[in-house]
Design an enzyme around this catalytic site. Structure first.
Site, short mmCIF file in Angstrom:
data_model
loop_
_atom_site.label_atom_id
_atom_site.label_comp_id
_atom_site.label_asym_id
_atom_site.label_seq_id
_atom_site.Cartn_x
_atom_site.Cartn_y
_atom_site.Cartn_z
N SER A 93 2.40 2.50 -9.66
CA SER A 93 1.09 3.06 -9.94
C SER A 93 1.25 4.46 -10.52
O SER A 93 2.01 5.27 -9.99
CB SER A 93 0.28 3.12 -8.64
OG SER A 93 -0.97 3.70 -8.88
N ALA A 94 0.52 4.74 -11.61
CA ALA A 94 0.73 5.99 -12.34
C ALA A 94 0.31 7.25 -11.59
O ALA A 94 0.94 8.29 -11.70
CB ALA A 94 -0.01 5.93 -13.68
N HIS A 95 -0.77 7.14 -10.80
CA HIS A 95 -1.35 8.39 -10.26
C HIS A 95 -0.54 9.01 -9.13
O HIS A 95 -0.84 10.11 -8.68
CB HIS A 95 -2.81 8.18 -9.86
CG HIS A 95 -3.03 7.45 -8.57
ND1 HIS A 95 -3.30 8.10 -7.40
CD2 HIS A 95 -3.05 6.13 -8.27
CE1 HIS A 95 -3.49 7.21 -6.43
NE2 HIS A 95 -3.33 6.00 -6.94
N ASN A 100 4.56 5.19 2.66
CA ASN A 100 3.69 6.25 2.18
C ASN A 100 3.18 7.18 3.27
O ASN A 100 2.59 8.20 2.99
CB ASN A 100 2.50 5.66 1.42
CG ASN A 100 1.82 4.55 2.19
OD1 ASN A 100 2.46 3.58 2.62
ND2 ASN A 100 0.53 4.68 2.40
N GLY A 114 -1.69 0.21 -8.16
CA GLY A 114 -0.83 -0.33 -7.12
C GLY A 114 -1.47 -1.44 -6.31
O GLY A 114 -0.81 -2.44 -5.98
N THR A 115 -2.73 -1.29 -6.01
CA THR A 115 -3.42 -2.30 -5.20
C THR A 115 -3.43 -3.64 -5.92
O THR A 115 -3.07 -4.67 -5.33
CB THR A 115 -4.86 -1.82 -4.89
OG1 THR A 115 -4.77 -0.62 -4.13
CG2 THR A 115 -5.64 -2.87 -4.12
N CYS A 169 -6.39 5.62 2.42
CA CYS A 169 -7.28 4.48 2.59
C CYS A 169 -7.95 4.47 3.96
O CYS A 169 -8.97 3.86 4.14
CB CYS A 169 -6.51 3.18 2.41
SG CYS A 169 -5.37 3.29 1.04
C1 LIG Z 1 -1.07 4.48 -3.12
C2 LIG Z 1 -0.33 3.29 -2.68
C3 LIG Z 1 -0.76 2.00 -3.05
C4 LIG Z 1 -2.03 1.74 -3.82
O1 LIG Z 1 -1.93 2.15 -5.14
P1 LIG Z 1 -3.26 2.46 -5.99
O2 LIG Z 1 -2.78 2.66 -7.37
O3 LIG Z 1 -3.86 3.70 -5.40
O4 LIG Z 1 -4.15 1.27 -5.86
C5 LIG Z 1 0.03 0.93 -2.66
N1 LIG Z 1 1.17 1.10 -1.96
C6 LIG Z 1 1.61 2.33 -1.60
C7 LIG Z 1 2.90 2.46 -0.85
C8 LIG Z 1 0.86 3.46 -1.93
O5 LIG Z 1 1.30 4.67 -1.56
#
Ligand SMILES: *Cc1c(COP(=O)(O)O)cnc(C)c1O
Length: 387
Positions: A199-201, A151, A71-72, A325
């Site tokens: 993002s998959a996780h 989030n 996601g980042t 974070c």
């Molecule tokens: C977790 C998150 C991210 C970052 O994603 P990663 O895969 O952990 O780098 C970005 N945006 C939101 C809204 C998130 O919850």
């Protein structure tokens, strides 16, 4: 002691079926998908299948999905890549004050390059101010980036309205859907989204892999250079097993999200009702209805959230003070402050995020321990003693 995980927005456990497919990909299909021989072609076929599954989940075309490290990276790339590629049209970008740091920091970088960024405020439920959005769009605006759902508090934005406003003005619309996936159905065509981060996780796939969807015809500059992978748009040898796991997680989500969201909503609502019954002086943050089923953000008046988190941890319960974070960071949440909470209120807030693996029995235990911990902390609170 039992261990209870209520931090499913920070990350989730990889599903067994996902892990099985990943392990297979770590085996004989070890080839580099860009190699021209059969080892390469076998690996490439796995990547293709995963790309189809990811695309299908959001109703995109296979050729509109670019794999990233998560996601980042997807957010960094969307903001910087779309800004640089469309610079000739203007230098103004609109986002919100409650975005993930991977959006906000990318915007800060662009400010240093001469871009102008508007950080839209939100109301006390966490909704972006649409009147403000209309007010700030001008002939220099090239991009609007607003997260699908937040989030920390779970509020879901009015994506379709925002996309329509953007497109009426000829502006691109990107959304960070990382914490939305798994909570509600996202169709990039129905919602008229030009670019979307995932993002998959966050939905039972592996960490360190994600995707950026970029609508066909939308121009985006590279962020990572030095190779022809991903149709020349994102360099670097593909992490095939991670991508395979991501694809499988998307397939499972597509089949199950209605059942899954019903279950998390049931658990979340039960939890909130019980907490309201058992503990006085609390506030539930976020929008009451337009909110993902997974999250309960609760402020416990006159309680230090970090101390509360530690007491719960001692009881085997894992929760969060907000975004993962900001762990170890004493700064209050920028999201809660933007929603109008005071610093004290923000620092007395915990996020409980539920997953399909949680049970009602676990919730009963958590409520009991939470009540005990809150009462303990309130009884020793210096603020209370002063009154
Ligand atoms: C977790 C998150 C991210 C970052 O994603 P990663 O895969 O952990 O780098 C970005 N945006 C939101 C809204 C998130 O919850």
């Amino acid at each position: 002691m039992q261990k209870i995980y209520l931090d499913n927005v920070a990350t989730t456990k990889v599903t067994d079926e996902v892990l099985t497919e990943m392990l297979e990909a770590y085996g004989d299909t070890f080839g580099n998908p860009n190699s021209l021989h059969s080892f390469g072609r076998d690996a490439s076929a796995l990547v293709d299948k995963a790309r189809d599954r990811v695309a299908s989940l959001i109703n995109a075309k296979n050729s509109e999905i670019y794999f990233t490290s998560g996601g980042t990276e997807s957010n960094n790339w969307a903001i910087i890549g779309l800004a640089l590629a469309n610079r000739a049209k203007g230098n103004h970008i609109i986002t919100s004050q409650i975005e993930h740091p991977s959006i906000l920091e990318a915007c800060k970088n662009l400010e240093r390059l001469g871009f102008e960024i508007t950080y839209l405020p939100v109301d006390k439920t966490g909704l972006v101010d649409i009147a403000g959005l209309l007010h700030y769009i001008n002939h220099n605006t090239i991009l609007i980036s607003i997260m699908a759902s937040n989030n920390e508090v779970g509020t879901i934005q009015n994506l379709k309205t925002i996309a329509k406003i953007a497109h009426e003005k000829g502006v691109l619309f990107h959304t960070d859907a990382v914490s939305a996936m798994g909570n509600f159905k996202i169709d990039v065509n129905d919602l008229e989204i030009d670019a979307l981060s995932m993002s998959a996780h966050k939905f039972h796939g592996p960490k360190g892999v994600g995707a950026l969807y970029v609508r066909k015809g939308v121009k985006i500059d590279n962020l990572i250079v030095g190779g022809e992978q991903e149709r020349g748009k994102r360099a670097g040898t593909l992490n095939v097993p991670q991508i395979v796991g991501f694809g499988k997680a998307c397939e499972i989500l597509q089949e199950n999200y209605i059942i899954d969201t019903k279950k998390t909503k049931y658990l979340r609502d039960y939890f909130v009702t019980e907490v309201q019954k058992e503990i006085s002086n609390i506030t539930v943050n976020g929008h009451l209805h337009q909110r993902v089923s997974q999250i309960a953000s609760i402020s416990f008046n006159n309680v230090d959230a970090k101390a509360l988190l530690c007491l719960l941890d001692l009881a085997g319960i894992a929760v969060s003070t907000g975004s993962a974070c900001s762990t170890g960071n004493v700064e209050p949440s920028h999201v809660l402050l933007a929603m109008g909470l005071s610093i004290e209120e923000a620092q007395s807030t915990l996020r409980f995020s539920f997953g399909t693996n949680n049970t009602k029995e676990e919730i009963d235990y958590v409520v009991k321990e939470l009540k005990r911990a809150v009462e303990k902390l309130r009884s020793i609170s210096p603020i209370k003693a002063k009154k």
